[in-house]
Design a protein around this motif. Structure first.
Motif, PDB file in Angstrom:
ATOM      1  N   GLN A 283       0.838  -1.204   0.000  1.00  0.00           N
ATOM      2  CA  GLN A 283       0.000   0.000   0.000  1.00  0.00           C
ATOM      3  C   GLN A 283       0.870   1.250   0.000  1.00  0.00           C
TER       4      GLN A 283
ATOM      5  N   LYS B  43      -3.545   5.765  10.859  1.00  0.00           N
ATOM      6  CA  LYS B  43      -4.063   4.622  11.632  1.00  0.00           C
ATOM      7  C   LYS B  43      -3.704   3.329  10.909  1.00  0.00           C
TER       8      LYS B  43
ATOM      9  N   ASP C 248      -4.366  -0.548  10.503  1.00  0.00           N
ATOM     10  CA  ASP C 248      -5.329  -1.601  10.807  1.00  0.00           C
ATOM     11  C   ASP C 248      -4.603  -2.941  10.643  1.00  0.00           C
TER      12      ASP C 248
ATOM     13  N   ALA D 177      -6.418  -5.854   8.751  1.00  0.00           N
ATOM     14  CA  ALA D 177      -6.397  -5.690   7.302  1.00  0.00           C
ATOM     15  C   ALA D 177      -4.966  -5.615   6.774  1.00  0.00           C
TER      16      ALA D 177
ATOM     17  N   ARG E  62      -3.335  -2.897   6.559  1.00  0.00           N
ATOM     18  CA  ARG E  62      -3.283  -1.695   5.732  1.00  0.00           C
ATOM     19  C   ARG E  62      -3.519  -0.476   6.612  1.00  0.00           C
TER      20      ARG E  62
ATOM     21  N   ASP F 285      -5.496   2.806   7.395  1.00  0.00           N
ATOM     22  CA  ASP F 285      -6.886   3.194   7.144  1.00  0.00           C
ATOM     23  C   ASP F 285      -6.966   4.729   7.112  1.00  0.00           C
TER      24      ASP F 285
ATOM     25  N   GLN G 126      -9.523   6.689   9.249  1.00  0.00           N
ATOM     26  CA  GLN G 126      -9.326   6.759  10.704  1.00  0.00           C
ATOM     27  C   GLN G 126      -8.064   7.543  11.071  1.00  0.00           C
TER      28      GLN G 126
END
Ligand code: RUQ
Ligand code: CUA
Length: 765
Positions: free
Chosen positions: A162, A217, A219, A222, A224, A226, A229
């Motif tokens: 990501q 944030k 996660d 996941a 990843r 976020d 957030q």
């Protein structure tokens, strides 16, 4: 006998079957001779012994170094300093297929700025994910200073998953740093800019240009970041610099220093003194102290302002809610490093010879008592420098960064101008040792140095210049990472490693046993989304489908063929290739390259990769596997035929280059039988031993069994054609049968070698 059979027999002989192997002539030189010939001292020999890693050996620590402007990550081992991998992060890298397959293109596309593809990154600071302040070896984050972005790398497969673009910053530096449970990944501005993407004149610098710290944030479920957030705290247009998260007693806070709090704007071409002059007038700049836990609560309570669809706590809110403070720090500071126990924060100023040790306890007490020395032009409370300090110490000229040892109170500070590392005691405030490095050190790194329990042992000096250390390779020199032994009282220089990717800034080292990367993917895996690929293909299910005008080719890759081997499309077609590597073996990666379309794929075992392109021009486009995967790797090939519009085939039958007779067939079957004898002896050798106690061997046996099953299928086809007296096809299939045998035998011999080298025992004869 074919060349392959001969080769196989040689292999089996070397592995201990049949012929005895011939002894190697050892060199007659003694250690002393070599030392004399190469001019080595006893100290050199000791350093060599501390770093040399014999074949098959492993390193104790694994380093992840920023690759600087290369936009990559460099992975190497300590103490051997052997480079293990470059991980493509912000930059396309063909070997890994990064930026050449559809899956990774989608990751790079996340990093577009205003719709523009950015194909590099100025990576500075990698950070490994933490659990309770300890590196957990699961994830790695790294920043791009030039195009404010953060990337997420999965340490299960060392791939970039990501890229997030900072929604408000125009430049950054102080990232990536993680909070002790990787709740957030911290990113801080470098050069102030307007939060909007609009033009704002420099005359509005003080009022509309801003800095910020973003808390991304993470996660973990996941895997990843976020963005929804995540939030930022608005800061004055001071050039915020490095950051660090508090830990243990200071958990919940983060620290970011700054330079150019003068807010000077240069413009030599307009007759103004340069940035350099205006940004170093004051004796002190500011360390920013932010309570991120409370900031997160404020965001949850709706006290943030949406800017570019991102939550920002504005300065007045931050001040009113008591989450933002400033503390003066000596002239143009650079590094800010929180101690393992979270009690101290060490800051060094580039233009000052001192390192300043701040006491979190004192800072906190001043805040609690609302004992402030004043406010800055934006109303942010300033704590008194003297009242916040634990101690200050002269460590050398141009101190930059500090790393912590496993020994209490012991730290190492990089001294840029003096080209030295100073070892000192920050509790007592005294210098313990100095060592020269080559040259102009930037960051330095101790083992797990950013965690709550640094491991000590080694220190790496990341030097800015290499100058005369290596064989000259032109005006652009390699980087020089120097390994230093810090286990004793005196620092000892062990090794110079030239790094041909630049310019690395920071690096992090983790105990190798904390990393648990996988050997292969689950079958049909899209490694970038971490899900089964919708385009996965099983062997025997290869096919072509035309959907919405796109010709999808669902293919497979296995030693030594690409299926399909011939693809025919009409000019102007959009083609989407999907290849699944159906190998289960370790390290059997296949590549895919084709002329003229800028496509180069890498499919590691289990992976599915895709490439979509337009076949504009009629022509012949050979494709092949780029990894030397097997003896007949060069035969792992095929043709994309782009036919002219309206073309119809005439004379459909292929011209065979060679016609086979019954005699050819018989010869081929003889070869097959001879090979089978070798396989049988290897199988017997393996199964007579406790091979099941060795997982890598179990995997190899599994793979060899696969190959033998394929061989069985080819054998059936061979016999069918032979029964029909079709010697052409019978011979060709017998050849294919032999190819599978070769693969099985090759794996079997590798398994045998492994058992020999790892002390397998005979369990049944
Ligand atoms: S920074 S040394 Cu990002 Cu220190 Cu380069
Ligand atoms: Cu697959 Cu070469």
């Amino acid at each position: 006998m074919t060349r392959l059979t001969k080769h196989l027999l040689t292999l089996s002989a070397a592995a201990g079957f049949g012929l005895a192997s011939i002894g190697t002539a050892f060199s007659a030189e003694s250690l002393e001779d070599v030392m004399k010939r190469r001019g080595l001292t006893e100290k050199d020999i000791l350093a060599a012994a501390k770093t040399y890693t014999p074949t098959g050996g492993r390193d104790e620590f694994v380093v992840f170094s920023s690759g600087g402007q290369s936009g990559q990550l460099i992975v190497y081992g300590i103490p051997s300093m052997r480079i293990l991998k470059y991980v493509a992060v912000f930059t396309p890298e063909p070997w890994q297929g990064y930026g050449f397959d559809d899956e990774s293109k989608a990751v790079l596309a996340q990093g577009k700025i205003n719709g523009t593809e950015i194909n590099y990154g100025d990576t500075h600071h990698p950070a490994i994910s933490e659990t309770n302040g300890e590196y957990d070896g699961e994830w790695l984050f790294i920043n791009d200073k030039a195009n404010p972005r953060i990337a997420v790398v999965d340490l299960k497969d060392f791939e970039t998953k990501q890229i997030v673009v900072n929604p408000i910053m125009k430049s950054e530096h102080g990232g990536a740093f993680v909070t002790p449970n990787t709740e957030y990944v911290i990113e801080a501005t470098q050069y102030a800019g307007p939060f909007s993407n609009d033009f704002v004149p420099l005359s509005k610098f003080n009022d509309e240009y801003r800095g910020a710290v973003t808390y991304w944030k993470f996660d973990r479920e996941a895997g990843r970041i976020d963005p929804a957030q995540s939030f930022s705290v608005e800061l004055p247009p001071y050039s915020q610099d490095l950051s660090d998260a508090g830990k243990l007693v200071s958990d919940g806070w983060s620290f970011t220093n700054s330079f150019c709090t003068e807010r000077y704007v240069g413009g030599i071409e307009r007759g103004r003194p340069p940035f350099e002059a205006g940004c170093s007038q004051k004796d002190t700049d500011f360390l920013h102290m932010i309570n991120w836990k409370k900031a997160a609560e404020l965001v949850a309570a709706g006290k943030a302002t949406k800017i570019n669809d991102h939550d920002v706590i504005m300065m007045d809110t931050a001040v009113a809610e008591g989450i933002l403070f400033l503390i003066p720090e000596p002239k143009s500071p650079h590094g800010v490093d929180v101690s393992p126990d979270g009690k101290y924060i060490i800051v060094s100023g580039k233009l000052d010879t001192h390192a300043s040790v701040y006491s979190f306890e004192k800072m906190k007490a001043l805040i609690d008592a609302k004992d402030f020395a004043g406010t800055d032009p934006y109303g942010i409370p300033i704590l008194d420098l003297k009242k916040s300090l634990h101690t200050q110490l002269q460590v050398g000229l141009g101190p930059l960064h500090t790393q912590y040892d496993s020994k209490p109170c012991v730290v190492y500070t990089s001294i840029y101008v003096d080209s030295q590392v100073t070892k000192w005691d920050y509790c007592e405030g005294k210098v313990l040792d100095k060592i020269s490095v080559h040259y102009n050190i930037g960051h330095l790194m101790s083992m797990e140095g950013d965690s709550v329990s640094p491991k000590g042992k080694y220190l790496v000096s990341l030097n800015k210049l290499a100058i005369d250390r290596f064989n000259p390779v032109g005006p652009l020199h390699p980087q020089n990472h120097q390994l230093i032994d810090i286990s004793g009282d005196k620092m000892e220089l062990l090794y110079d490693m030239p790094l041909p990717l630049g310019e690395p800034h920071y690096a992090v080292a983790i105990s190798a046993d904390k990393l648990k990367p996988k050997v292969r993917y689950k079958s049909g895996w899209d490694s970038r989304t971490d899900q089964r690929s919708p385009h996965r293909t099983l062997p025997g299910r290869e096919r072509t489908e035309v959907v919405d005008g796109v010709t999808h080719i669902y293919g497979t890759l296995i030693r030594s063929h690409i299926t399909p081997e011939i693809i025919e499309v009409e000019e102007g077609s959009t083609v989407s290739l999907h290849f699944t590597n159906v190998e289960r073996a370790e390290d059997e990666t296949h590549g895919f390259a084709i002329r003229g379309f800028d496509i180069n794929l890498s499919a590691e075992p289990g992976k599915t990769v895709s490439a979509t392109f337009k076949a504009e021009k009629p022509g012949v486009y050979p494709y092949y596997c780029t990894e030397f995967c097997s003896a007949l790797h060069l035969e792992m090939q095929g043709y994309l035929l782009v036919t002219p519009k309206g073309y119809t085939a005439e004379g459909v039958a292929l011209q065979e280059g060679q016609t086979y007779t019954e005699e050819d067939y018989t010869k081929q079957v003889e070869t097959v039988n001879a090979t089978q004898a070798v396989i049988d002896s290897v199988v017997q050798y393996i199964t007579a031993r406790n091979f099941k106690d060795f997982p890598p061997v179990v995997a190899m046996v599994e793979d060899a069994t696969d190959q033998l099953n394929f061989a069985e299928e080819a054998k059936t086809k061979t016999e069918e054609f032979a029964a029909a007296k079709d010697w052409q096809n019978a011979t060709l299939w017998a050849q294919q049968w032999f190819q599978y045998q070769v693969k099985a035998a090759d794996i079997g011999l590798r398994a045998k070698t492994y058992l020999d080298q790892n002390g397998a025992k005979v369990v049944n004869q």
